[in-house]
Motif scaffolding. Structure first.
Motif, PDB file in Angstrom:
ATOM      1  N   ASP A  18      48.368  34.227  46.387  1.00 38.39           N
ATOM      2  CA  ASP A  18      47.558  35.418  46.605  1.00 38.39           C
ATOM      3  C   ASP A  18      47.976  36.520  45.640  1.00 38.39           C
ATOM      4  O   ASP A  18      49.096  36.548  45.118  1.00 38.39           O
ATOM      5  CB  ASP A  18      47.718  35.912  48.037  1.00 38.39           C
ATOM      6  CG  ASP A  18      47.132  34.937  49.042  1.00 38.39           C
ATOM      7  OD1 ASP A  18      46.182  34.214  48.672  1.00 38.39           O
ATOM      8  OD2 ASP A  18      47.641  34.887  50.173  1.00 38.39           O
ATOM      9  N   SER A  19      47.058  37.453  45.432  1.00 37.90           N
ATOM     10  CA  SER A  19      47.364  38.603  44.591  1.00 37.90           C
ATOM     11  C   SER A  19      48.085  39.673  45.410  1.00 37.90           C
ATOM     12  O   SER A  19      47.874  39.798  46.619  1.00 37.90           O
ATOM     13  CB  SER A  19      46.075  39.189  44.008  1.00 37.90           C
ATOM     14  OG  SER A  19      46.331  40.389  43.307  1.00 37.90           O
ATOM     15  N   LEU A  43      43.109  42.599  48.178  1.00 38.04           N
ATOM     16  CA  LEU A  43      41.778  42.075  47.919  1.00 38.04           C
ATOM     17  C   LEU A  43      41.054  41.768  49.218  1.00 38.04           C
ATOM     18  O   LEU A  43      41.639  41.250  50.169  1.00 38.04           O
ATOM     19  CB  LEU A  43      41.864  40.789  47.090  1.00 38.04           C
ATOM     20  CG  LEU A  43      42.470  40.895  45.692  1.00 38.04           C
ATOM     21  CD1 LEU A  43      42.424  39.537  45.015  1.00 38.04           C
ATOM     22  CD2 LEU A  43      41.739  41.932  44.853  1.00 38.04           C
ATOM     23  N   ALA A  76      36.297  38.683  48.317  1.00 38.62           N
ATOM     24  CA  ALA A  76      36.197  39.194  46.949  1.00 38.62           C
ATOM     25  C   ALA A  76      35.673  38.108  46.016  1.00 38.62           C
ATOM     26  O   ALA A  76      36.115  36.952  46.079  1.00 38.62           O
ATOM     27  CB  ALA A  76      37.558  39.687  46.475  1.00 38.62           C
ATOM     28  N   GLY A 135      38.726  36.290  42.695  1.00 46.08           N
ATOM     29  CA  GLY A 135      40.107  36.178  43.118  1.00 46.08           C
ATOM     30  C   GLY A 135      40.975  35.595  42.017  1.00 46.08           C
ATOM     31  O   GLY A 135      40.507  35.321  40.904  1.00 46.08           O
ATOM     32  N   GLY A 187      39.042  40.938  41.960  1.00 47.19           N
ATOM     33  CA  GLY A 187      38.523  41.693  43.091  1.00 47.19           C
ATOM     34  C   GLY A 187      37.521  42.741  42.638  1.00 47.19           C
ATOM     35  O   GLY A 187      36.612  42.467  41.865  1.00 47.19           O
ATOM     36  N   THR A 197      49.759  38.072  40.624  1.00 46.85           N
ATOM     37  CA  THR A 197      50.199  37.480  41.893  1.00 46.85           C
ATOM     38  C   THR A 197      51.667  37.746  42.217  1.00 46.85           C
ATOM     39  O   THR A 197      52.050  37.721  43.390  1.00 46.85           O
ATOM     40  CB  THR A 197      49.961  35.956  41.906  1.00 46.85           C
ATOM     41  OG1 THR A 197      50.695  35.344  40.836  1.00 46.85           O
ATOM     42  CG2 THR A 197      48.474  35.639  41.759  1.00 46.85           C
ATOM     43  N   THR A 222      39.775  27.679  47.581  1.00 46.90           N
ATOM     44  CA  THR A 222      39.266  28.952  47.070  1.00 46.90           C
ATOM     45  C   THR A 222      37.869  28.750  46.484  1.00 46.90           C
ATOM     46  O   THR A 222      37.390  27.618  46.344  1.00 46.90           O
ATOM     47  CB  THR A 222      40.202  29.526  45.989  1.00 46.90           C
ATOM     48  OG1 THR A 222      40.333  28.576  44.926  1.00 46.90           O
ATOM     49  CG2 THR A 222      41.574  29.824  46.573  1.00 46.90           C
TER      50      THR A 222
END
Length: 404
Positions: A3-4, A8, A12, A15, A39, A88, A389
């Motif tokens: 994940d970032s 977000l 979004a 991603g 995002g 990330t 994702t």
């Protein structure tokens, strides 16, 4: 896919699995810069690379993607690896955050200099529908269709970025009831929902590019609308094919999704019978599970499936170079209209309305056989990404203006 560290939205569109490239400017800084969508933000890639001392900083300094395209696969991978880490790993947050811009505040531009442009005709469903419409008493597919990817050379100078208004073209057309052609605005203006590919690494004249070398030469993927004047096209195309009916405008989305983001979307293409000649065979599949959506004036009219395309982009690249034609950085080639087997999966109004005989009835009560002045068409797409994702392609949009 990690994940970032950015906050977000779960839905979004861009991603960490996507990280598409584009070119942007802002009202406060009209200079064009290379950006990466994340995002609701755009990352100034050149500014970030300079701040972090990245070895590729000069390559992504802008004002377009040309230098990055030309740098080749090792640099493309290096940049994507760095971007993923920057966005990330929280250790980079303080250094990266100053280079983020609200996506709603940017102006997006044509992301690279277009060299040559080739458009293909790779959907068996589309080609069959067109054959049935125009040649109802003959076999719908021409004898060569299943032996090679059919294409034509387009006009690179009229490729425009999404959001550019499209002026209705004017030219010769010959109504079936008239003894001679007339001149005037097109009355059968159409769309073609397509997927485009941009070449990064060139190839020398006299050498062909094998199917398995696709990812060494093609940098990324984007959405494309090949606006088409069916009445101009019908009168002019014999014997040399599309010309003025296609060359007035082609719209492309501003975000280029790197090929590296589409590994999870790779699928087997439909079975090919007869088996293609050896130069059109590869060792790994290059079908892509993209799902397109076409909206006309805000209403969904079609959902074309790209995984149904008979000829893959890798086969198209191999075919267009097999005669020794060279590749140049910025070459664009397009899939041709994406259509599926169902009526609501057709990627052109020609098919959706069966050449105007079955007009679309929109939810607002209006009908369309072909495009009218003021109509807006928006094409979007998604693909599966790693770990469940979703890879988003943004949109390609255009509005029709009256003929001049």
């Amino acid at each position: 896919m990690p994940d970032s560290w950015l906050d977000l939205d779960p839905d979004a569109h861009f991603g960490p699995a996507t990280l598409p490239y584009g070119v942007f400017s802002t009202a406060s800084d009209p200079g064009r810069r290379v950006g990466v969508a994340i995002g609701e933000h755009v990352l100034d890639l050149g500014g970030t690379a300079r701040a972090l001392g990245a070895p590729f900083a000069d390559t992504v300094a802008g004002p377009g993607l040309d230098a990055l395209l030309a740098a080749g696969r090792p640099v493309w991978d290096q940049v994507r690896t760095a971007l993923t880490a920057w966005l990330t790993d929280p250790v980079h947050a303080d250094a990266v955050r100053p280079h983020l811009v609200d996506r709603s505040s940017v102006r997006l531009h044509l992301p690279f200099t277009v060299a040559d442009y080739v458009d293909f005709y790779a959907s068996e469903h589309h080609a069959t529908n067109v054959g049935r419409i125009f040649r109802p008493d003959q076999e719908p597919l021409t004898p060569n269709w299943k032996h090679l990817p059919i294409g034509y050379h387009g006009r690179s100078g009229t490729i425009v970025v999404s959001g550019t208004d499209i002026v209705r073209p004017t030219g010769q057309r010959k109504p079936p009831t008239e003894p001679a052609p007339v001149f005037g605005p097109s009355v059968r203006l159409d769309i073609e929902a397509e997927v485009g590919f941009v070449v990064g690494t060139p190839s020398p004249m006299g050498e062909s590019v094998p199917v398995d070398s696709f990812a060494d030469h093609v940098f990324g993927v984007f959405l494309l609308n090949d606006w088409s004047s069916r009445d101009l096209q019908a009168w002019e195309y014999v014997p040399l094919g599309p010309f003025l009916g296609k060359s007035f405008a082609t719209s492309v989305s501003p975000w280029v999704v790197p090929v590296a983001a589409l590994e999870a979307a790779r699928v087997e293409q439909p079975a090919q019978d007869p088996e293609p000649l050896p130069y059109l065979r590869g060792t790994r599949p290059w079908g892509l599970d993209l799902r397109l959506e076409v909206r006309l004036n805000g209403h969904v009219v079609s959902n074309p499936p790209f995984d149904q395309m008979y000829w893959t982009a890798a086969q198209q690249l191999a075919h267009m170079t097999v005669n020794g034609a060279s590749l140049r950085t910025g070459d664009v080639f397009a899939s041709g209209t994406v259509s599926g087997p169902e009526p609501d999966q057709r990627g052109s109004l020609l098919e959706l309305t069966w050449s105007g005989k079955e007009p679309l009835r929109l939810p607002d009560g209006t009908e369309r056989a072909f495009l009218e002045d003021g109509d807006e068409v928006v094409i979007t797409a998604t693909a599966p990404g790693p770990g469940g994702t979703v890879v988003h392609f943004g949109e390609v949009a255009g509005r029709i203006l009256p003929a001049r």
